[in-house]
Design an enzyme around this catalytic site. Structure first.
Site, PDB file in Angstrom:
ATOM      1  N   ARG A 124     -85.116 -24.694  -2.282  1.00  0.00           N
ATOM      2  CA  ARG A 124     -84.605 -23.339  -2.588  1.00  0.00           C
ATOM      3  C   ARG A 124     -85.717 -22.321  -2.844  1.00  0.00           C
ATOM      4  NH1 ARG A 124     -80.718 -26.384  -5.588  1.00  0.00           N
ATOM      5  NH2 ARG A 124     -78.852 -26.619  -4.306  1.00  0.00           N
ATOM      6  N   LYS A 146     -91.696 -10.704   5.460  1.00  0.00           N
ATOM      7  CA  LYS A 146     -90.730 -11.068   6.504  1.00  0.00           C
ATOM      8  C   LYS A 146     -91.149 -12.419   7.072  1.00  0.00           C
ATOM      9  CE  LYS A 146     -88.931  -6.716   8.282  1.00  0.00           C
ATOM     10  NZ  LYS A 146     -88.841  -5.837   9.470  1.00  0.00           N
ATOM     11  N   GLU A 188    -101.002  -2.770  16.565  1.00  0.00           N
ATOM     12  CA  GLU A 188    -100.334  -2.614  15.264  1.00  0.00           C
ATOM     13  C   GLU A 188    -101.146  -1.691  14.345  1.00  0.00           C
ATOM     14  OE1 GLU A 188     -97.286  -3.776  14.738  1.00  0.00           O
ATOM     15  OE2 GLU A 188     -97.033  -5.645  15.853  1.00  0.00           O
ATOM     16  N   LYS A 230     -98.886  -0.317   4.853  1.00  0.00           N
ATOM     17  CA  LYS A 230     -97.724  -1.221   4.866  1.00  0.00           C
ATOM     18  C   LYS A 230     -97.280  -1.521   3.431  1.00  0.00           C
ATOM     19  CE  LYS A 230     -95.486  -5.166   6.766  1.00  0.00           C
ATOM     20  NZ  LYS A 230     -95.375  -6.186   7.797  1.00  0.00           N
ATOM     21  N   GLU A 240     -85.828  -3.324   3.866  1.00  0.00           N
ATOM     22  CA  GLU A 240     -85.587  -2.497   5.049  1.00  0.00           C
ATOM     23  C   GLU A 240     -84.189  -1.866   5.062  1.00  0.00           C
ATOM     24  OE1 GLU A 240     -87.554  -3.882   8.694  1.00  0.00           O
ATOM     25  OE2 GLU A 240     -85.933  -2.965   9.828  1.00  0.00           O
ATOM     26  N   ARG A 244     -88.701   1.371   5.713  1.00  0.00           N
ATOM     27  CA  ARG A 244     -89.449   0.249   6.311  1.00  0.00           C
ATOM     28  C   ARG A 244     -89.199   0.131   7.819  1.00  0.00           C
ATOM     29  NH1 ARG A 244     -90.615  -5.874   4.027  1.00  0.00           N
ATOM     30  NH2 ARG A 244     -91.824  -6.529   5.856  1.00  0.00           N
ATOM     31  N   ASN A 248     -91.245  -0.426  12.703  1.00  0.00           N
ATOM     32  CA  ASN A 248     -90.835  -0.958  14.006  1.00  0.00           C
ATOM     33  C   ASN A 248     -91.082   0.032  15.140  1.00  0.00           C
ATOM     34  OD1 ASN A 248     -89.886  -3.465  13.048  1.00  0.00           O
ATOM     35  ND2 ASN A 248     -88.091  -2.439  12.224  1.00  0.00           N
ATOM     36  N   HIS A 251     -91.189  -1.153  18.709  1.00  0.00           N
ATOM     37  CA  HIS A 251     -90.752  -2.543  18.755  1.00  0.00           C
ATOM     38  C   HIS A 251     -89.463  -2.756  19.545  1.00  0.00           C
ATOM     39  CE1 HIS A 251     -93.942  -3.111  15.917  1.00  0.00           C
ATOM     40  NE2 HIS A 251     -93.637  -4.372  15.708  1.00  0.00           N
ATOM     41  N   HIS A 255     -89.751  -5.310  22.290  1.00  0.00           N
ATOM     42  CA  HIS A 255     -89.001  -6.573  22.281  1.00  0.00           C
ATOM     43  C   HIS A 255     -88.239  -6.754  23.584  1.00  0.00           C
ATOM     44  CE1 HIS A 255     -88.788  -7.490  17.674  1.00  0.00           C
ATOM     45  NE2 HIS A 255     -89.846  -7.995  18.260  1.00  0.00           N
ATOM     46  N   HIS A 269     -97.100 -10.107  21.899  1.00  0.00           N
ATOM     47  CA  HIS A 269     -96.290  -9.230  21.047  1.00  0.00           C
ATOM     48  C   HIS A 269     -96.949  -7.852  20.889  1.00  0.00           C
ATOM     49  CE1 HIS A 269     -93.641  -7.968  17.811  1.00  0.00           C
ATOM     50  NE2 HIS A 269     -94.714  -7.723  17.062  1.00  0.00           N
TER      51      HIS A 269
HETATM   52  P1  NAD Z   1    -100.228 -16.266  17.122  1.00  0.00           P
HETATM   53  O1  NAD Z   1    -100.016 -16.736  15.764  1.00  0.00           O
HETATM   54  O2  NAD Z   1     -99.513 -16.983  18.224  1.00  0.00           O
HETATM   55  O3  NAD Z   1    -101.778 -16.274  17.443  1.00  0.00           O
HETATM   56  C1  NAD Z   1    -102.219 -15.887  18.711  1.00  0.00           C
HETATM   57  C2  NAD Z   1    -103.141 -16.950  19.335  1.00  0.00           C
HETATM   58  O4  NAD Z   1    -104.414 -16.840  18.740  1.00  0.00           O
HETATM   59  C3  NAD Z   1    -102.692 -18.378  19.125  1.00  0.00           C
HETATM   60  O5  NAD Z   1    -102.942 -19.097  20.314  1.00  0.00           O
HETATM   61  C4  NAD Z   1    -103.594 -18.877  18.010  1.00  0.00           C
HETATM   62  O6  NAD Z   1    -103.824 -20.260  18.086  1.00  0.00           O
HETATM   63  C5  NAD Z   1    -104.850 -18.116  18.274  1.00  0.00           C
HETATM   64  N1  NAD Z   1    -105.670 -17.837  17.098  1.00  0.00           N
HETATM   65  C6  NAD Z   1    -105.247 -17.449  15.875  1.00  0.00           C
HETATM   66  N2  NAD Z   1    -106.293 -17.165  15.089  1.00  0.00           N
HETATM   67  C7  NAD Z   1    -107.393 -17.388  15.824  1.00  0.00           C
HETATM   68  C8  NAD Z   1    -108.783 -17.265  15.577  1.00  0.00           C
HETATM   69  N3  NAD Z   1    -109.246 -16.791  14.410  1.00  0.00           N
HETATM   70  N4  NAD Z   1    -109.635 -17.605  16.558  1.00  0.00           N
HETATM   71  C9  NAD Z   1    -109.193 -18.040  17.766  1.00  0.00           C
HETATM   72  N5  NAD Z   1    -107.902 -18.158  18.068  1.00  0.00           N
HETATM   73  C10 NAD Z   1    -107.010 -17.829  17.109  1.00  0.00           C
HETATM   74  O7  NAD Z   1     -99.840 -14.731  17.332  1.00  0.00           O
HETATM   75  P2  NAD Z   1     -99.992 -13.410  16.445  1.00  0.00           P
HETATM   76  O8  NAD Z   1    -100.209 -12.336  17.419  1.00  0.00           O
HETATM   77  O9  NAD Z   1    -100.927 -13.589  15.323  1.00  0.00           O
HETATM   78  O10 NAD Z   1     -98.539 -13.260  15.816  1.00  0.00           O
HETATM   79  C11 NAD Z   1     -97.408 -13.037  16.617  1.00  0.00           C
HETATM   80  C12 NAD Z   1     -96.194 -13.451  15.840  1.00  0.00           C
HETATM   81  O11 NAD Z   1     -96.131 -12.667  14.653  1.00  0.00           O
HETATM   82  C13 NAD Z   1     -94.891 -13.230  16.575  1.00  0.00           C
HETATM   83  O12 NAD Z   1     -94.088 -14.373  16.438  1.00  0.00           O
HETATM   84  C14 NAD Z   1     -94.253 -12.047  15.854  1.00  0.00           C
HETATM   85  O13 NAD Z   1     -92.856 -12.087  15.886  1.00  0.00           O
HETATM   86  C15 NAD Z   1     -94.794 -12.227  14.463  1.00  0.00           C
HETATM   87  N6  NAD Z   1     -94.831 -10.995  13.655  1.00  0.00           N
HETATM   88  C16 NAD Z   1     -94.300 -11.043  12.415  1.00  0.00           C
HETATM   89  C17 NAD Z   1     -94.335  -9.933  11.598  1.00  0.00           C
HETATM   90  C18 NAD Z   1     -93.796 -10.004  10.202  1.00  0.00           C
HETATM   91  O14 NAD Z   1     -93.709  -8.957   9.540  1.00  0.00           O
HETATM   92  N7  NAD Z   1     -93.487 -11.178   9.689  1.00  0.00           N
HETATM   93  C19 NAD Z   1     -94.922  -8.749  12.055  1.00  0.00           C
HETATM   94  C20 NAD Z   1     -95.467  -8.720  13.335  1.00  0.00           C
HETATM   95  C21 NAD Z   1     -95.422  -9.872  14.138  1.00  0.00           C
HETATM   96  N1  GLY Z   2     -93.494  -5.794  10.974  1.00  0.00           N
HETATM   97  C1  GLY Z   2     -92.461  -4.946  10.463  1.00  0.00           C
HETATM   98  C2  GLY Z   2     -92.172  -5.168   9.032  1.00  0.00           C
HETATM   99  O1  GLY Z   2     -92.818  -5.941   8.368  1.00  0.00           O
HETATM  100  O2  GLY Z   2     -91.255  -4.559   8.520  1.00  0.00           O
END
Ligand code: NAD
Ligand code: GLY
Length: 371
Positions: A124, A146, A188, A230, A240, A244, A248, A251, A255, A269
């Site tokens: 939980r 998130k 971003e 942020k 949100e 907030r 997006n 986005h 998306h 992304h």
């Molecule tokens: P990711 O986590 O897939 O990383 C991208 C690639 O880089 C991967 O292959 C990873 O292995 C590699 N990598 C990571 N760090 C590295 C480093 N220091 N050196 C070499 N390689 C490295 O992708 P991302 O772009 O970090 O994140 C995308 C994800 O984040 C999506 O799923 C998206 O939906 C999510 N997201 C979430 C939020 C949120 O608020 N929670 C906001 C924006 C995006």
């Molecule tokens: N990435 C959008 C949010 O965190 O609200």
């Protein structure tokens, strides 16, 4: 070595600190020990990140007397799945994690989102720490709470709001990131300027090249500015219900492009966000919400970062306008079947626009080259 910067996220009893700078990986044990009553932590990472930086992380934890267990998952968006979530939960149970223990998410947004969601539901809810290793994760996904996984029916469709207990963003880790991933994360960064800070946007027009060249001082500055913005928005609207949603910007278009290109390596992304912000600005100009000059300046900065700004740069074969609109209508911001978009009155002045006329959107998408 640049000075470590600290940005507070003001959420009352769930407030936490984001530390940004160089050399934080080698200090991780000392930086986290006050959060760990049993001096142990469970690390969740991906194979690429752990192969590059895992040994140093474990050494830094050991130096502070912190023991660790780990689960290292395959890299990539496919890891944000029910199957991998089940693996994570099983590993946490097998290692006997108690409610006072913490998970350490060590990776990009994929690992942060998955590990954060596991933390939200394990027994939980237990605490977790974010050590983001991509620019995108440092400026966006590691902050704000998130967490989510994807389902075959949509991205981030199952998740929870669950804030981390601390975020350590070591910009040195970005040195091993591919330039494509760095540019995707930079989308971003630009987003923050475009949505709410004209002066930051102008500064990025000048210093963006240094950020993309991996200059540690420029990176620390860009990450800290982004996180501060942020944090301000999240502190005001954690769940949100209003402002907030501005985060997006780009986005909903992005998306839709990601969905049509299969959420794989074809379009990252951040690349989708870059193209989506260009579309959002041009659509804003078309609706008479912002001037054509403002839209052109926004698009020029996105293009200068090597990001796509046109549908044809994302996919040479035309997108279907109906298919894109279908994805846009399924967006989590959608209300009563209407499309909600984040558009802009100017650079630094994004607005939430509800019930956008689908006919206007279809006409616009066709003008942009969709069929
Ligand atoms: P990711 O986590 O897939 O990383 C991208 C690639 O880089 C991967 O292959 C990873 O292995 C590699 N990598 C990571 N760090 C590295 C480093 N220091 N050196 C070499 N390689 C490295 O992708 P991302 O772009 O970090 O994140 C995308 C994800 O984040 C999506 O799923 C998206 O939906 C999510 N997201 C979430 C939020 C949120 O608020 N929670 C906001 C924006 C995006
Ligand atoms: N990435 C959008 C949010 O965190 O609200």
């Amino acid at each position: 070595m640049t000075k470590t910067l600290s940005v507070p996220v003001g959420l009352g009893e769930r407030a936490y600190e984001v530390r940004i700078g160089q050399g934080l990986l080698d200090q991780a044990g000392a930086a986290l020990i006050d959060l760990l009553p049993r001096k142990r932590v469970f690390i969740i990472s991906d194979e690429t990140v752990y192969g590059l930086h895992g040994a140093r992380l474990e050494r830094a934890l050991a130096q502070a007397g912190v023991t660790c267990s780990r689960l290292v998952l395959p890299p990539g968006e496919e890891t944000k799945s029910f199957a991998e979530l089940e693996r994570v939960i099983d590993a946490l149970l097998a290692h006997g994690l108690e409610r006072s223990d913490l998970i350490l998410a060590f990776g990009g947004g994929v690992i942060g989102d998955l590990a954060g969601f596991a933390a939200a539901i394990y027994k939980r809810g237990i605490g977790f720490i974010q050590m983001p290793t991509t620019l995108l994760a440092q400026v966006d996904s590691s902050v704000g709470g998130k967490t989510a996984i994807d389902t075959p029916r949509g991205k981030n469709m199952v998740g929870a709001f669950h804030q981390p207990r601390r975020v350590l963003a070591d910009v040195d880790l970005l040195a091993t990131l591919s330039s494509r991933e760095l540019r995707a994360g930079f989308a971003e960064v630009l987003k923050y300027g475009l949505l709410g800070d004209r002066a930051f946007f102008a500064a990025l027009e000048n210093r963006g090249a240094d950020v993309l060249a991996g200059d540690p001082e420029a990176l620390s500055w860009a990450v800290a500015k982004s996180v501060a913005m942020k944090a301000d928005i999240v502190a005001e609207d954690e769940f949100e219900t209003g402002r907030r949603a501005l985060l997006n910007l780009g986005h909903t278009f992005g998306h839709a492009l990601e969905a049509e290109t299969g959420f794989g390596g074809a379009l990252l992304h951040g690349e989708g966000v870059g193209a989506g912000m260009a579309l959002a600005f041009r659509f804003s100009a078309q609706l008479g919400l912002c001037s054509g000059e403002e839209a052109a300046r926004a698009v020029a900065a996105i293009a200068a970062a090597g990001l796509p700004t046109r549908l044809t740069e994302v996919r040479p074969l035309a997108f279907s306008a109906d298919a894109l609109l279908h994805h846009m209508a399924l967006d989590k911001k959608a209300e009563a079947g209407g499309v909600t978009l984040i558009l802009a009155k100017a650079i630094g002045e994004a607005v939430i626009v509800k019930n956008v006329a689908k006919t206007d959107l279809l006409t616009f998408l066709k003008q942009e080259g969709a069929v």
